[in-house]
Scaffold this motif. Structure first.
Motif, PDB file in Angstrom:
ATOM      1  N   GLN A 320       0.852  -1.178   0.000  1.00 10.65           N
ATOM      2  CA  GLN A 320       0.000   0.000   0.000  1.00 10.65           C
ATOM      3  C   GLN A 320       0.896   1.238   0.000  1.00 10.65           C
ATOM      4  O   GLN A 320       1.898   1.291   0.707  1.00 10.65           O
ATOM      5  CB  GLN A 320      -0.905   0.035   1.241  1.00 10.65           C
ATOM      6  CG  GLN A 320      -1.837  -1.150   1.382  1.00 10.65           C
ATOM      7  CD  GLN A 320      -3.022  -1.070   0.425  1.00 10.65           C
ATOM      8  OE1 GLN A 320      -3.267  -0.037  -0.167  1.00 10.65           O
ATOM      9  NE2 GLN A 320      -3.753  -2.171   0.288  1.00 10.65           N
ATOM     10  N   LEU A 322       2.084   4.897   1.005  1.00  5.35           N
ATOM     11  CA  LEU A 322       1.940   5.703   2.203  1.00  5.35           C
ATOM     12  C   LEU A 322       0.923   6.820   1.947  1.00  5.35           C
ATOM     13  O   LEU A 322       0.663   7.186   0.787  1.00  5.35           O
ATOM     14  CB  LEU A 322       3.286   6.315   2.582  1.00  5.35           C
ATOM     15  CG  LEU A 322       4.400   5.324   2.959  1.00  5.35           C
ATOM     16  CD1 LEU A 322       5.739   6.051   3.043  1.00  5.35           C
ATOM     17  CD2 LEU A 322       4.086   4.619   4.268  1.00  5.35           C
ATOM     18  N   GLU A 323       0.352   7.347   3.020  1.00  2.00           N
ATOM     19  CA  GLU A 323      -0.622   8.433   2.857  1.00  2.00           C
ATOM     20  C   GLU A 323       0.039   9.627   2.180  1.00  2.00           C
ATOM     21  O   GLU A 323       1.137  10.049   2.547  1.00  2.00           O
ATOM     22  CB  GLU A 323      -1.187   8.844   4.220  1.00  2.00           C
ATOM     23  CG  GLU A 323      -2.110   7.795   4.823  1.00  2.00           C
ATOM     24  CD  GLU A 323      -2.930   8.357   5.981  1.00  2.00           C
ATOM     25  OE1 GLU A 323      -3.460   9.474   5.838  1.00  2.00           O
ATOM     26  OE2 GLU A 323      -3.014   7.673   7.015  1.00  2.00           O
ATOM     27  N   GLY A 324      -0.670  10.164   1.175  1.00  2.00           N
ATOM     28  CA  GLY A 324      -0.116  11.270   0.421  1.00  2.00           C
ATOM     29  C   GLY A 324       0.685  10.831  -0.781  1.00  2.00           C
ATOM     30  O   GLY A 324       1.272  11.667  -1.472  1.00  2.00           O
ATOM     31  N   SER A 326       0.880   7.944  -4.329  1.00  2.00           N
ATOM     32  CA  SER A 326       0.132   7.089  -5.253  1.00  2.00           C
ATOM     33  C   SER A 326       1.112   6.271  -6.074  1.00  2.00           C
ATOM     34  O   SER A 326       2.285   6.664  -6.230  1.00  2.00           O
ATOM     35  CB  SER A 326      -0.744   7.937  -6.189  1.00  2.00           C
ATOM     36  OG  SER A 326      -1.699   8.664  -5.456  1.00  2.00           O
ATOM     37  N   VAL A 357       2.253  11.996   9.704  1.00  2.00           N
ATOM     38  CA  VAL A 357       1.312  10.905   9.969  1.00  2.00           C
ATOM     39  C   VAL A 357       2.034   9.835  10.773  1.00  2.00           C
ATOM     40  O   VAL A 357       3.129   9.398  10.397  1.00  2.00           O
ATOM     41  CB  VAL A 357       0.775  10.307   8.651  1.00  2.00           C
ATOM     42  CG1 VAL A 357      -0.201   9.168   8.948  1.00  2.00           C
ATOM     43  CG2 VAL A 357       0.106  11.393   7.816  1.00  2.00           C
ATOM     44  N   TYR A 359       2.681   6.207  12.044  1.00  2.00           N
ATOM     45  CA  TYR A 359       2.493   4.792  11.737  1.00  2.00           C
ATOM     46  C   TYR A 359       3.014   3.989  12.931  1.00  2.00           C
ATOM     47  O   TYR A 359       4.135   4.214  13.398  1.00  2.00           O
ATOM     48  CB  TYR A 359       3.261   4.397  10.476  1.00  2.00           C
ATOM     49  CG  TYR A 359       2.638   4.895   9.182  1.00  2.00           C
ATOM     50  CD1 TYR A 359       1.901   4.038   8.372  1.00  2.00           C
ATOM     51  CD2 TYR A 359       2.795   6.222   8.772  1.00  2.00           C
ATOM     52  CE1 TYR A 359       1.332   4.475   7.186  1.00  2.00           C
ATOM     53  CE2 TYR A 359       2.219   6.680   7.594  1.00  2.00           C
ATOM     54  CZ  TYR A 359       1.496   5.801   6.801  1.00  2.00           C
ATOM     55  OH  TYR A 359       0.927   6.243   5.634  1.00  2.00           O
ATOM     56  N   MET A 430       3.681  14.448   5.313  1.00  2.00           N
ATOM     57  CA  MET A 430       2.595  14.515   4.346  1.00  2.00           C
ATOM     58  C   MET A 430       2.291  15.970   4.050  1.00  2.00           C
ATOM     59  O   MET A 430       2.299  16.821   4.952  1.00  2.00           O
ATOM     60  CB  MET A 430       1.346  13.813   4.896  1.00  2.00           C
ATOM     61  CG  MET A 430       0.171  13.774   3.954  1.00  2.00           C
ATOM     62  SD  MET A 430      -1.212  12.870   4.703  1.00  2.00           S
ATOM     63  CE  MET A 430      -2.449  13.023   3.414  1.00  2.00           C
ATOM     64  N   GLU A 434      -2.664  18.236   1.032  1.00  2.00           N
ATOM     65  CA  GLU A 434      -3.178  16.870   0.821  1.00  2.00           C
ATOM     66  C   GLU A 434      -3.929  16.391   2.050  1.00  2.00           C
ATOM     67  O   GLU A 434      -4.991  15.773   1.954  1.00  2.00           O
ATOM     68  CB  GLU A 434      -2.003  15.937   0.519  1.00  2.00           C
ATOM     69  CG  GLU A 434      -2.388  14.475   0.358  1.00  2.00           C
ATOM     70  CD  GLU A 434      -2.864  14.136  -1.032  1.00  2.00           C
ATOM     71  OE1 GLU A 434      -3.342  13.015  -1.231  1.00  2.00           O
ATOM     72  OE2 GLU A 434      -2.771  15.016  -1.922  1.00  2.00           O
ATOM     73  N   PHE A 435      -3.378  16.693   3.210  1.00  2.00           N
ATOM     74  CA  PHE A 435      -4.000  16.261   4.470  1.00  2.00           C
ATOM     75  C   PHE A 435      -5.355  16.937   4.662  1.00  2.00           C
ATOM     76  O   PHE A 435      -6.334  16.305   5.033  1.00  2.00           O
ATOM     77  CB  PHE A 435      -3.077  16.597   5.642  1.00  2.00           C
ATOM     78  CG  PHE A 435      -3.653  16.245   6.991  1.00  2.00           C
ATOM     79  CD1 PHE A 435      -3.663  14.944   7.439  1.00  2.00           C
ATOM     80  CD2 PHE A 435      -4.194  17.229   7.802  1.00  2.00           C
ATOM     81  CE1 PHE A 435      -4.194  14.617   8.679  1.00  2.00           C
ATOM     82  CE2 PHE A 435      -4.730  16.917   9.035  1.00  2.00           C
ATOM     83  CZ  PHE A 435      -4.725  15.607   9.480  1.00  2.00           C
ATOM     84  N   ASP A 438      -7.854  15.521   2.158  1.00  2.00           N
ATOM     85  CA  ASP A 438      -8.193  14.152   2.550  1.00  2.00           C
ATOM     86  C   ASP A 438      -9.102  14.157   3.762  1.00  2.00           C
ATOM     87  O   ASP A 438     -10.067  13.405   3.848  1.00  2.00           O
ATOM     88  CB  ASP A 438      -6.909  13.365   2.854  1.00  2.00           C
ATOM     89  CG  ASP A 438      -7.174  11.890   3.026  1.00  2.00           C
ATOM     90  OD1 ASP A 438      -7.927  11.342   2.227  1.00  2.00           O
ATOM     91  OD2 ASP A 438      -6.630  11.319   3.985  1.00  2.00           O
ATOM     92  N   LYS A 442     -12.982  12.792   3.961  1.00  2.00           N
ATOM     93  CA  LYS A 442     -13.332  11.765   4.945  1.00  2.00           C
ATOM     94  C   LYS A 442     -14.536  12.192   5.770  1.00  2.00           C
ATOM     95  O   LYS A 442     -15.407  11.386   6.095  1.00  2.00           O
ATOM     96  CB  LYS A 442     -12.128  11.481   5.859  1.00  2.00           C
ATOM     97  CG  LYS A 442     -11.033  10.664   5.197  1.00  2.00           C
ATOM     98  CD  LYS A 442      -9.904  10.391   6.152  1.00  2.00           C
ATOM     99  CE  LYS A 442      -8.816   9.548   5.499  1.00  2.00           C
ATOM    100  NZ  LYS A 442      -7.684   9.301   6.405  1.00  2.00           N
TER     101      LYS A 442
END
Length: 823
Positions: A320, A322-324, A326, A357, A359, A430, A434-435, A438, A442
């Protein structure tokens, strides 16, 4: 006393001249004394010839000359004195064996220890310090040391074998660097069990700002442990039990070492091909038990997910972004080719406009481009990273207690993994925009989802109230029927709400498998336990039969190579079996996958083969009732976090009592490609039916291919037919999966192919039992030649060949048969 034999030999000529032929009696006495009073050291005036050994004072280790397997090549090495198998821990002349018994270990006039064959120097030592009356001594730690006579200070050793490891890390050894001298201590694999020369794989420490260990295949990185975080290596979930581990980093040395809490236990760590393994000696069973194998899962493959991505073996999609971020190539990503990694969606704005972010439980990224300060806390670390526009992530360098120290990452984040046990918190940058975007999306999604869920809940409740009265009677009858058949199994019964909650209402995202009678979902109970839920198809008449059969059978079975049933649930139309969750999924999802299959090297495949065989021996022989599985296949073998295999899916199993060994049925169940011919055609089944299936499975593990039709010359063959053709041509090794060619042990693979062909012979009486299979796999016993297998190749006519695609491959092993009329 310990020098007695040397004194006798030194004065031999004088004894012979005075006593004549009677000196043979003194020779016998000398040999007896030598055997009783083993020596642990030699001085500059003495030597060790082939046939003589040094034994440490406590009798733990022995040094001398040895050979391996059937070869006559001689090596000087160290081995466990009282362990009869796989005991060699160090070899001096790995790349330069001696061809006969003429080798001798002696000191030179300059004080260096030297191994000679006639006039040739095979191996020697060199010292940084001045040698004065040097003595070579084997210690109870397994360390061969050279010191000046009378000097026992370890820091004053002239030379020690612990500084030049082979393939084994013993307690007290250092793995790493002596920065004062530039000496690197690393492990290197053997070429094969019978050849200790340098293999393709090594395990050593990279001197980055934040150092970490790598397993290297030649010059290519294969696996990394992650850096030491104060408690353990960031990427190693399982630590050696009964150990005190330490990592030392200062201006003089950089190394990892471990000692044992209980010294009565014998433990060693070996690098075998691509993995390093912890071995524990089981004295009662007289065998080595492999306690830990690292790498442990396919997420440990170096760079599997590329840059800026995280690997998780518990997710349906392994990699997958990471956030931010593609996928760099969505097309490649969709085909499970993740190595191109991910790229940023939005550029960083730097300083206070970006966010971090968190993790949790991560193997931190590769530390090639890092900056470390062990004297600042996490808040200061965050500020340092935030103010540096090139900083991508940060964390504590030491996670003990509240955490301390700071590590910053620059550039792409590579080889990040979600750890099942262990790991540490990692804060990844990030883009602020973008945050915010996003977060807004959400929020809208949550509002819509909440509204829909509430409306749906009201509608469902109304329907439930109306239908419940009508269903009560029918449900009660089904429940009473199942309860009466299951009897007192002392098995937990789960309520449906618990399971639907655990599986997110059987969400497609939780689906991990499909069986002949239903689907399998991953779930998490309220207490944190991961479970696998087998949901039998609604309205299936066979489903109730298989449900009852499976519960009755597996609830009473207890074996490490059988999947464990945690409980069941039957409520309304729902019939659920709750199993322990197997982290690495089914065997077929790995060996038939071009990416994941590369992770499973030969030692791990051989370990899996033995585990499956042990499970079948238990079913056929050691359980209370003789059990025939009838559907043994790669998808019904599950792998836990240590890649231990567990046989699953007993819905089609049959039991025998007393001396019964076979039966017949008009309802043939199982999977094409794995069925024994007598069962598929005539409905006859026995323990030899499972043996046939095991033979197919064994071939698939070796080849990495399914037992399906393929073209070979002018014949259409399944895997069995192809293997049989190669066997007759004496080219059976062509079957070996290309991904294990570097790690395979040829003798073991050849023996496995031989055993597989014995298992798939046409007639049941010709096939071995599973007990015999284990004996053949685990020894060098002679085996009979296999006879023709149960399914034969079909010759293609020229017309057929011209009208079809010669490269087309058609599968015949995915269809599960539920009912056939036996003849």
């Amino acid at each position: 006393m310990k020098w007695a034999p040397l004194v006798i030999y030194a004065k031999w000529s004088k004894v012979e001249s005075e006593f004549g032929d009677d000196y043979s009696f003194l020779l016998l006495i000398g040999n007896i004394v030598y055997g009783v009073a083993a020596i642990d050291s030699v001085s500059q005036t003495q030597s060790i010839s082939d046939g003589k050994t040094l034994v440490s004072k406590g009798g733990v280790f022995e040094l001398g000359f040895f050979s391996l397997g059937s070869t006559t090549k001689r090596y000087l090495g160290i081995w466990y004195k009282n362990i009869p198998i796989d005991g060699v821990v160090w070899v001096a002349n790995r790349a330069n064996p001696i061809n006969d018994s003429s080798g001798i270990l002696t000191f030179t006039s300059t004080g260096n220890l030297e191994l000679r064959q006639n006039d040739s120097v095979v191996w020697s030592t060199t010292y940084q310090k001045q040698a004065q009356n040097p003595v070579a001594q084997i210690l109870d730690s397994g360390n061969l040391v050279i010191r000046n006579e009378g000097d026992t200070n370890p820091d004053m050793y002239l030379w020690q074998s612990f500084d030049y490891p082979s393939d084994t890390l013993l307690p007290g050894m250092k793995l790493g660097w002596d920065l004062r001298t530039g000496l690197e201590r690393k492990l290197t694999s053997w070429t094969s069990p019978d050849d200790p020369s340098l293999g393709n794989f090594s395990w050593g420490l990279m001197l980055y700002s934040y150092p970490e260990f790598y397993v290297m295949k030649g010059t290519q990185k294969y696996y990394r442990t992650g850096p030491w975080n104060g408690l353990q290596f960031s990427g190693v979930s399982d630590q050696i039990q009964n150990q005190n581990a330490m990592f030392v980093s200062n201006d003089e040395e950089l190394f990892y070492s471990y000692t044992l809490i209980n010294n009565s236990v014998t433990v060693k760590v070996k690098i075998i091909n691509a993995s390093f393994q912890t071995h524990v000696w089981e004295k009662e069973k007289e065998k080595w038990r492999v306690n830990i194998i690292t790498p442990g899962d396919f997420c440990d493959m170096y760079g599997l997910c590329g840059a800026n991505a995280v690997c998780s073996i518990t997710d349906s999609r392994v990699c997958q972004c990471l956030e931010g971020f593609s996928p760099k190539s969505q097309q490649e990503w969709n085909t499970s080719n993740w190595r191109q990694g991910c790229i940023q969606n939005e550029p960083f704005h730097c300083k206070d406009r970006d966010v971090f972010v968190k993790y949790v439980g991560m193997k931190v990224p590769e530390t090639t481009h890092t900056w470390v300060d062990e004297n600042i806390n996490l808040d200061e670390c965050r500020a340092r990273c935030s103010n540096n526009c090139s900083c991508m992530a940060f964390t504590n360098s030491d996670i003990r207690g509240a955490g301390s120290g700071c590590v910053l990452w620059f550039g792409e984040l590579f080889d990040v993994k979600e750890s099942q046990t262990g790991g540490q918190d990692l804060y990844i940058r990030m883009s602020g925009s973008e945050f915010e975007q996003d977060g807004h999306n959400k929020s809208v999604t949550i509002i819509i989802a909440t509204t829909i869920a509430a409306t749906g809940a009201i509608i469902l409740f109304c329907i439930f109230v109306i239908c419940r009265v009508r269903r009560n009677n029918a449900e009660s009858k089904v429940k009473d029927n199942i309860e009466s058949q299951l009897g007192d199994l002392d098995l937990p019964l789960f309520d449906l709400l618990t399971i639907t909650t655990a599986t997110n209402n059987f969400s497609l995202n939780n689906k991990i498998g499909q069986g002949g009678f239903g689907q399998v979902y991953k779930g998490k109970l309220a207490d944190g336990r991961d479970i696998a839920v087998k949901r039998l198809s609604r309205g299936s008449g066979q489903g109730i039969t298989e449900f009852i059969t499976e519960v009755k059978l597996i609830a009473k079975l207890q074996h490490r190579n059988l999947v464990k049933l945690l409980g069941c649930c039957f409520q309304g139309d729902e019939k659920l079996l709750i199993y322990e969750f197997m982290v690495n999924g089914s065997l077929d999802s790995i060996i038939f996958d071009q990416v994941k299959g590369k992770f499973l090297d030969w030692p791990q495949r051989f370990h899996i083969i033995f585990g499956i065989a042990r499970g079948l021996v238990y079913l056929h022989q050691d359980s209370r009732l003789r059990i025939i599985h009838r559907d043994l296949k790669a998808s019904n073998v599950l792998l836990d976090e240590k890649l231990n295999p567990k046989i699953s899916d007993f819905g089609m199993a049959r039991t025998f009592g007393g001396e019964q060994t076979e039966g017949n049925t008009n309802r043939i169940v199982g999977t094409y490609g794995y069925m024994a011919p007598e069962y598929a055609v005539d409905g006859l089944f026995s323990i030899k039916s499972d043996v046939f299936s095991f033979g197919i499975l064994l071939l698939e593990i070796i080849c990495g291919n399914k037992n399906r039709a393929l073209c070979h010359g002018n014949e259409t063959l399944n895997l069995v037919g192809y293997a049989w053709t190669l066997w007759k041509e004496q080219n059976a090794l062509q079957l070996i999966d290309s991904s294990i060619k570097d790690s395979c042990v040829i003798q073991e693979v050849r023996r496995c192919i031989h055993v597989s062909l014995l298992c798939v012979q046409q007639y049941p009486e010709d096939r071995p039992t599973m007990t015999s299979v284990i004996q053949m796999l685990g020894s060098e016993m002679e085996m009979v030649e296999p006879k023709e297998p149960g399914f034969f190749p079909k010759r293609i006519s020229d017309e057929e060949n011209s009208s079809s695609n010669p490269n087309q491959m058609t599968s015949n092993d995915k269809l599960t048969i539920t009912s056939l009329d036996g003849r």
